[in-house]
Design an enzyme around this catalytic site. Structure first.
Site, mmCIF file in Angstrom:
data_model
loop_
_atom_site.group_PDB
_atom_site.id
_atom_site.type_symbol
_atom_site.label_atom_id
_atom_site.label_comp_id
_atom_site.label_asym_id
_atom_site.label_seq_id
_atom_site.Cartn_x
_atom_site.Cartn_y
_atom_site.Cartn_z
ATOM 1 N N SER A 41 0.835 -1.205 0.000
ATOM 2 C CA SER A 41 0.000 0.000 0.000
ATOM 3 C C SER A 41 0.868 1.253 0.000
ATOM 4 C CB SER A 41 -0.929 -0.001 1.215
ATOM 5 O OG SER A 41 -0.176 -0.058 2.424
ATOM 6 N N TYR A 68 10.837 4.111 -0.811
ATOM 7 C CA TYR A 68 10.156 2.824 -0.676
ATOM 8 C C TYR A 68 8.838 2.824 -1.450
ATOM 9 C CZ TYR A 68 7.940 -1.233 1.465
ATOM 10 O OH TYR A 68 7.295 -2.435 1.668
#
Length: 249
Positions: free
Chosen positions: A102, A127
């Site tokens: 997510s 990330y």
């Protein structure tokens, strides 16, 4: 067959499963190339390839190969391994499962001119960009090689209570390495259900190739994940980076 970065941990899990194993650190692309060569020579058939690399770091740093470490470990190394194995994967009509997160939707915003975040680096952005790259790579892999038998899918295993975020300055470290993790995170055994669902399922019937799955259902991610031009450009730039890296000095 199992691969991992830590010799001791990988051997322990392989012994528990009764499976052969190999060791490779995705922060070193030479090890990834050796792993691909070993797999190609020892595995005449690969039914399912699961890429599960996920790492978030602190200050921006380069690997020994000269790439930003978040970008290399999460995206470039799995890209290299998968593309080197394409002859075996296509011949096997393999399912290629790529872990995402997510974080792609929450923190990702890829600048095609700054894939390694030289200009706007933060641990979370690097990330998030890498996890967004995982989805883009999955979609482009399906576009290019779906007609040859590949079935690619990206998935979010959830927030899992592992050693993830051990070396980061991000707030992720606080969540993953305090007692709070038992309140908010799922166990590795529970998360493995996402892999099992896809690995044991039938592409085109139980799941749709080219999609992003969470909780065993297709979900939407960041709007950039559906940019076909960006997916092609990311593939081409990644391949060019690896060609330059492999070129003799």
């Amino acid at each position: 067959m199992l691969t991992g970065r830590s010799p001791g941990k990988t051997a322990a899990v392989a012994a528990e499963l009764g499976a052969p194993y190999f060791v490779a650190d995705f922060a070193d692309l030479d090890q990834v190339r050796r792993l691909a060569a070993t797999l190609a020579s020892t595995c005449p058939r690969i039914d399912v390839l699961v890429s599960n690399a996920g790492a978030i770091f602190g200050a921006r740093a380069l690997t020994r190969n000269g790439f930003e470490q978040t970008f290399q470990v999460n995206h470039l190394a799995p890209f290299l391994l998968t593309t080197l194995l394409l002859p075996t994967l296509t011949a096997s009509s393999a399912s290629v499962l790529q872990t995402s997160s997510s974080a792609a939707r929450l923190y990702g915003l890829i600048d095609p001119g700054d894939l390694q975040n030289e200009k706007k680096y933060s641990p979370n952005k690097a990330y998030g960009d890498a996890k967004l790259a995982n989805i883009l790579f999955t979609r482009e892999l399906q576009r290019r090689y779906g007609p040859q038998g590949i079935n690619a899918v990206a998935f979010n295993p959830g927030h899992v209570a592992t050693n993830f975020a051990r070396h980061t300055t991000s707030y992720f470290r606080f969540v993953y390495h305090t007692p709070l993790k038992w309140l908010f995170l799922t166990s590795p055994r529970q998360a493995a259900g996402s892999v099992t669902f896809l690995a044991e399922g039938i592409p085109g019937q139980t799941w749709r190739p080219g999609e992003f799955y969470s909780a065993n259902r297709p979900v939407r991610s960041h709007e950039q994940a559906y940019d076909d031009y960006l997916a092609r450009d990311l593939w081409d730039q990644s391949a060019a980076m690896l060609r330059k890296f492999s070129r003799p000095e």
